[in-house]
Design a protein around this motif. Structure first.
Motif, PDB file in Angstrom:
ATOM      1  N   VAL A 152     -14.614 -10.634  -1.145  1.00 47.23           N
ATOM      2  CA  VAL A 152     -14.139  -9.979  -2.377  1.00 47.23           C
ATOM      3  C   VAL A 152     -14.956  -8.714  -2.620  1.00 47.23           C
ATOM      4  O   VAL A 152     -14.413  -7.661  -3.008  1.00 47.23           O
TER       5      VAL A 152
ATOM      6  N   HIS B 114       0.842  -1.187   0.000  1.00 47.46           N
ATOM      7  CA  HIS B 114       0.000   0.000   0.000  1.00 47.46           C
ATOM      8  C   HIS B 114       0.887   1.249   0.000  1.00 47.46           C
ATOM      9  O   HIS B 114       0.574   2.242  -0.659  1.00 47.46           O
TER      10      HIS B 114
ATOM     11  N   LEU C 205      -1.107  -9.496  -6.297  1.00 47.35           N
ATOM     12  CA  LEU C 205      -2.145  -8.498  -6.482  1.00 47.35           C
ATOM     13  C   LEU C 205      -1.548  -7.096  -6.553  1.00 47.35           C
ATOM     14  O   LEU C 205      -2.031  -6.235  -7.296  1.00 47.35           O
TER      15      LEU C 205
ATOM     16  N   ASN D  37      -6.275   1.155  -0.891  1.00 47.57           N
ATOM     17  CA  ASN D  37      -5.599   0.001  -1.487  1.00 47.57           C
ATOM     18  C   ASN D  37      -5.170  -0.994  -0.428  1.00 47.57           C
ATOM     19  O   ASN D  37      -5.097  -2.196  -0.681  1.00 47.57           O
TER      20      ASN D  37
ATOM     21  N   TYR E 167      -8.809  -8.834  -0.705  1.00 46.46           N
ATOM     22  CA  TYR E 167      -8.595  -9.761  -1.826  1.00 46.46           C
ATOM     23  C   TYR E 167      -7.667 -10.905  -1.414  1.00 46.46           C
ATOM     24  O   TYR E 167      -7.920 -12.072  -1.690  1.00 46.46           O
TER      25      TYR E 167
ATOM     26  N   LYS F 199      -8.221  -3.036   0.004  1.00 45.33           N
ATOM     27  CA  LYS F 199      -8.397  -3.906  -1.167  1.00 45.33           C
ATOM     28  C   LYS F 199      -7.413  -5.076  -1.123  1.00 45.33           C
ATOM     29  O   LYS F 199      -7.782  -6.233  -1.264  1.00 45.33           O
ATOM     30  N   LEU F 200      -6.129  -4.693  -0.935  1.00 47.39           N
ATOM     31  CA  LEU F 200      -5.094  -5.742  -0.923  1.00 47.39           C
ATOM     32  C   LEU F 200      -5.386  -6.769   0.166  1.00 47.39           C
ATOM     33  O   LEU F 200      -5.287  -7.978  -0.046  1.00 47.39           O
TER      34      LEU F 200
END
Lengths: 644, 374
Positions: free
Chosen positions: B298, B134, B183, B307, B314, B310-311
């Protein structure tokens, strides 16, 4: 600073999402794979895995079925079952096998050798499979075992059944049962699914012949077991099915009587119903104790059986091969008549011997019989007469007649120990000995010596088929209601030879098979046999029955073991003075009663000397016994006839 | 900066409660109830030790999950490195003070429970790498000097776990870490290079494997090689699942399990037990629940602004998915027996704790989805 950073963040975020999309696609593929695997295991192959799961889950313990019993003609059990007390052991239930055995030894009589053997078995099989520590313990041992049972974890006292033979007079024909051997398992297909440890199977005789049916169907206990083999619960029990019981044609009373008569002799007696072939009695002596075989034979007893020169284990009536001796003369004469070689009144002069190409052929009567016709030839058993007619007849025609009357082939079904014997002819000699036939051998064959070999049962069958007027019968030992009316057939045929059979007899599905060309010839032989037994000069005249009820017609015989030397012949050496092993076998065949023949008998006494002296007296007593029981037998026959 | 702070502070408790992903929470709860049923069945239809302690753990850690959900995402972001270091120290502690059981040293005795730090490290590594990627800018991601720290962060716990020995967990930790790197945009070629390096090092690695580990791999390749030994587990598991058929043998009727043919039925083979008793449709239902859970995680990743979130989401979703499928493939005979629990279903406190911790962070991403992390 803020804007590039936020732009950076947006680009990064897009990259992350793009890559996540790829990962998600990969996940979907993997998920489909797993579902596919589930489909394959749980839908496509579920029956396979169901079976495997049940195989895990259930374990079966087999239960030995109860063997069927064998009864005699009067429904007396001659091979029955009795309760036995056994000790079984399930190794996995015992915490300390060694200690257990030490304790067991103090309670039961177990040898160290047996212990060693048991340990070997335990090591070989699965721990939940029971082993049989002892298959026959006494009641007192059994009660002592039960008393100490709380100290003997894993030990199970069992009440089971085992074969029991009430009497050893029929040991040979019944045979015996014993533990299954590795060889049995290999050779006998029916045992593959049947085998239970500790089960007995028939080894010889009827027990073996009937084994497949008499053994019964195996039972099982099905348990649910866990992964460690522990029984969780009983799911199913199938008691199995006791084996089929069989009724035989034997008469236990006659068996016992005959066995007693033959005591201390190496001998065999065979009695047959001449109309339906029912074997009334078949005894071989000396006998053995069949019960000894059921629970494992003692070495000492086995050795005594093996070493006995009278061969107690051999069933001499069906496995003993002996030259038929003069008993064959009935067939030689018949063959000569049938082939038109002689007429009944044709005569020969017996001077005690004849010479052929320089070889001397002696008559048993050193001084000769003088003028001999067929009747006298059989009555006196004149060898010279038979040398003459067999020389003219030739061995091939003789062998053809002999085979027709049942010699040279097995006459029973399913007795592995039965032997076929030999009816020699020119072809046989060429094939088995590889030489041409000599005329001199024909002469020997004509008096039943030389290559001729037959069993007492064959001789009995031969006599029965002469006695019933010359019709073929099939000897049988398992009782069968069928064909019992053959008696009526043959009687009708004998009494009305030229008339067709009445319808009721025709309807019965038996086909008569005459063994003769002209029945008159058979009657001539029967008449000659009568004279041999009942007229002065006959070879068994001394042992006749005056009472018409028991009067029999017979023929003596002796089969040579060793040829007499000229010196012995000159010195008129008596059989009795020879060493036991060198004495002739004594033979006697007969049928009775003469007026209305019912039974045929053959008697063999190994090394008994002459047939007239050693065998005929036995036949005389047995014939009386059998005829005395005839009415009783008839009653049973008519009873069973009604019950159909 | 200021605006962001105001958005965050403006979240009332009502907003927070509304923004919880209830589909996710309910799915987890249903799965938990099913796991209790399954555990009850392993105890032979009685409330015995395993069932009782599983119920306790599930509810304790489920509540912990809900509580953690309300911790600000910023906290998780700021404490990521610290959490990783804490878990790493615990792992080190295992090496020196760990409990040994059946040949491997995996647990720390915490008196009220035996903690398995390697399970926690599954989450710790994801957190660490999520924060790391990130922070660095996109241009730097594929520069070698920026790869150094992730590799060290990945390899160090891996070595500690693999030498416990616990190859299965080590591989699962690595899977989580690699997912984050992938990712974040680490180039495919780095993965390819490491794969080549891995394959090249494989023979050497194999020589370091314990005999039982080698035998497991050989057994996987041919389970009938030694049906009573190493292949026993795979064979019995396949028999149990296959014999379940379409509808299963019925609750508490799984003969393979209650007759003890099934090994490790509380832990690694809990799916086998369930599948035997509830059949194909039961198995599909479990798969569906897991799929929903992964899908919801997800989705949270999709709507999270940062992020880091998200990271994390995911990667955690992917790792969670991997834990599930590795376990299932293992009991279905598609992978060697590596010893990996089925998330939530399997008996085991540390695994439950780690998964609930991971889910708590996910839910925090959901509640504070619009909050910037730095």
């Amino acid at each position: 600073m803020l804007s590039p950073s936020s732009g950076n963040t947006v680009i990064k975020s897009k990259l992350i999402s793009r890559r996540m999309f790829l990962l998600t696609a990969a996940k979907a593929v993997v998920l489909v794979g797993i579902v596919g695997r589930l489909v394959s295991l749980q839908i496509n192959e579920r029956s396979k895995y169901k079976t495997l799961s049940d195989k895990n889950r259930f374990r079966e313990w087999k239960l030995a079925p109860e063997r069927g019993v064998i009864k005699d003609f009067f429904n007396k059990e001659i091979a029955s079952n009795r309760q036995v007390y056994q000790v079984h052991l399930i190794p996995e239930n015992s915490k300390d096998i060694e200690k257990l055995f030490v304790r067991l030894k103090t309670i039961l009589n177990i040898t160290d050798k047996k212990l060693f053997y048991l340990k070997k078995i335990i090591a070989k099989q699965k721990p939940w499979e029971p082993i049989i520590v002892s298959d026959n313990i006494t009641w007192s041992e059994f009660s002592r075992l039960n008393l100490f049972l709380h100290e003997l974890e894993g030990v199970k006292p069992i009440v089971s059944v085992a074969r029991m033979y009430p009497d050893n007079s029929s040991a040979h024909i019944l045979g015996y049962v014993s533990q299954v051997s590795a060889k049995d398992l290999q050779n006998k297909k029916y045992l593959k699914e049947l085998h239970v440890p500790g089960m007995s199977i028939g080894k010889t005789g009827l027990e073996r012949k009937l084994d497949e049916e008499i053994i019964g169907k195996i039972g099982f206990q099905r348990y649910e077991v866990n992964a460690y083999g522990k029984r969780i619960k009983q799911i199913q029990i199938n008691e199995g099915q006791a084996g089929k019981s069989f009724k035989t044609t034997l008469d236990f009373e006659v068996q016992k009587f005959t066995n007693e008569l033959l005591k201390d002799k190496a001998a065999a007696v065979c009695v047959m119903d001449i109309y339906n072939g029912d074997i009334i009695s078949l005894v071989s002596s000396p006998t053995f104790e069949p019960n000894q075989f059921v629970h494992g034979l003692e070495k000492k007893y086995w050795n005594s059986l093996i070493k006995n020169e009278m061969k107690p284990l051999t069933n001499k009536a069906i496995s003993g091969l002996y030259p038929p001796g003069s008993t064959i003369k009935t067939l030689v004469a018949l063959s000569a008549l049938e082939n038109g070689i002689i007429k009944p009144l044709d005569t020969f002069r017996c001077k005690g011997k004849i010479e052929l190409y320089g070889e001397k052929f002696h008559c048993w009567e050193k001084d000769g019989h003088g003028i001999v016709n067929l009747r006298k030839g059989i009555q006196r058993s004149c060898d010279v007469y038979f040398y003459e007619i067999s020389r003219k007849l030739g061995v091939d025609r003789l062998s053809e007649t002999a085979k027709r009357f049942g010699l040279g082939k097995k006459v029973l079904d399913g007795f592995v120990e039965e032997r076929a014997g030999v009816v020699p002819n020119t072809k046989w000699k060429k094939k088995f000995i590889g030489q041409n036939w000599y005329l001199g051998e024909t002469l020997h064959s004509g008096i039943g010596q030389g290559y001729f070999q037959s069993t007492p049962l064959q001789l009995c069958l031969m006599t029965a088929q002469i006695a019933n007027g010359g019709f073929e019968i099939k000897p049988r030992i398992i009782f069968d209601e069928k064909n019992n009316n053959l008696r009526d057939y043959i009687k009708y045929k004998n009494e009305n030879p030229n008339e067709p059979l009445p319808t009721d007899l025709l309807l019965s599905n038996f086909e008569l098979n005459p063994l003769f060309k002209n029945q008159e010839h058979i009657n001539l032989i029967k008449d000659a046999m009568f004279s041999s037994s009942n007229e002065p000069g006959g070879t068994s005249y001394r042992h006749r029955w005056e009472n018409k009820k028991f009067t029999f017609a017979g023929k003596t015989g002796s089969s040579q073991i060793k040829r007499f030397t000229e010196a012995q012949r000159e010195a008129e050496v008596k059989q009795e003075s020879l060493p036991y092993k060198d004495r002739d076998h004594a033979l006697f065949v007969a049928f009775a009663p003469y007026n209305d023949p019912k039974y045929a008998i053959s008697v063999l006494v190994e090394h008994g000397g002459s047939g007239g002296k050693a065998a005929a007296p036995i036949a005389k007593k047995v014939i009386k016994k059998v005829l005395e029981r005839h009415a009783l037998r008839q009653k049973i026959n008519s009873l069973s006839g009604e019950s159909i | 900066m200021f605006r962001a702070r105001s958005i965050q502070s403006s979240l009332s408790l009502k907003d927070k409660l509304f923004s919880i992903d209830y589909i996710l929470v309910i799915s987890i709860f249903i799965l938990g109830l099913i796991s209790i049923l399954a555990m009850y069945s392993t105890d032979g239809g009685e409330f015995k030790y395993h069932t009782n302690s599983h119920i306790l753990r599930f509810f304790v850690f489920f509540i912990m999950f809900l509580v953690l959900s309300f911790i600000q995402i910023r906290f998780w972001h700021s404490q990521s490195y610290l959490i990783y270091i804490l878990f790493f120290l615990l792992l080190l502690g295992v090496k020196y003070f760990g409990l040994t059981s059946s040949g491997s040293k995996r647990w720390l005795d915490l008196y009220f429970m035996n903690l398995q730090p390697s399970e926690l490290m599954k989450i710790g590594l994801i957190l660490f790498l999520a924060k790391y990627y990130h922070r660095i800018s996109i241009e730097n991601i594929n520069q070698l000097r920026f790869l150094f720290l992730p590799i060290v962060a990945l390899i160090s716990p891996l070595i500690l776990v693999a030498t416990q020995p616990d190859l299965g967990t080590a591989l699962l930790i690595a899977a989580g870490g690699l997912t984050v790197a992938w990712l974040a945009g680490v180039r495919v070629k780095f993965f390819a290079f490491s794969a080549i390096a891995f394959i090249a090092l494989l023979p050497i690695a194999i020589s370091f494997l314990k005999p039982y580990q080698k035998s497991r791999i050989l057994t996987f390749l041919n389970p009938e090689r030694d049906p009573l030994g190493a292949g026993y587990q795979i064979i019995q598991s396949k028999i149990a699942i296959g014999s379940g058929g379409l509808f299963g043998k019925g609750f508490l009727q799984g003969s393979q399990s209650y007759l003890d043919y099934l090994p490790e039925k509380h832990t690694d083979f809990i799916f086998t037990l369930f599948s035997e008793e509830f059949g194909f449709f039961g198995s599909l239902f479990i798969l569906l629940l897991y799929a929903i859970i992964v899908w919801r995680i997800v989705r949270i990743g999709n709507i999270t602004r940062s992020n880091f979130g998200k990271l994390y989401c995911y990667s955690f979703a992917t790792a969670f998915f991997i834990y599930v499928v590795v376990n299932m493939m293992m009991v279905l005979g598609l992978l060697p027996i590596v010893g990996s629990p089925l998330p939530i279903m399997s008996y085991g406190g540390s695994s439950m704790m780690a998964i609930m911790l991971g889910l708590g962070i996910v839910m925090s991403c959901k509640i504070y989805k619009d909050t910037p992390v730095n």
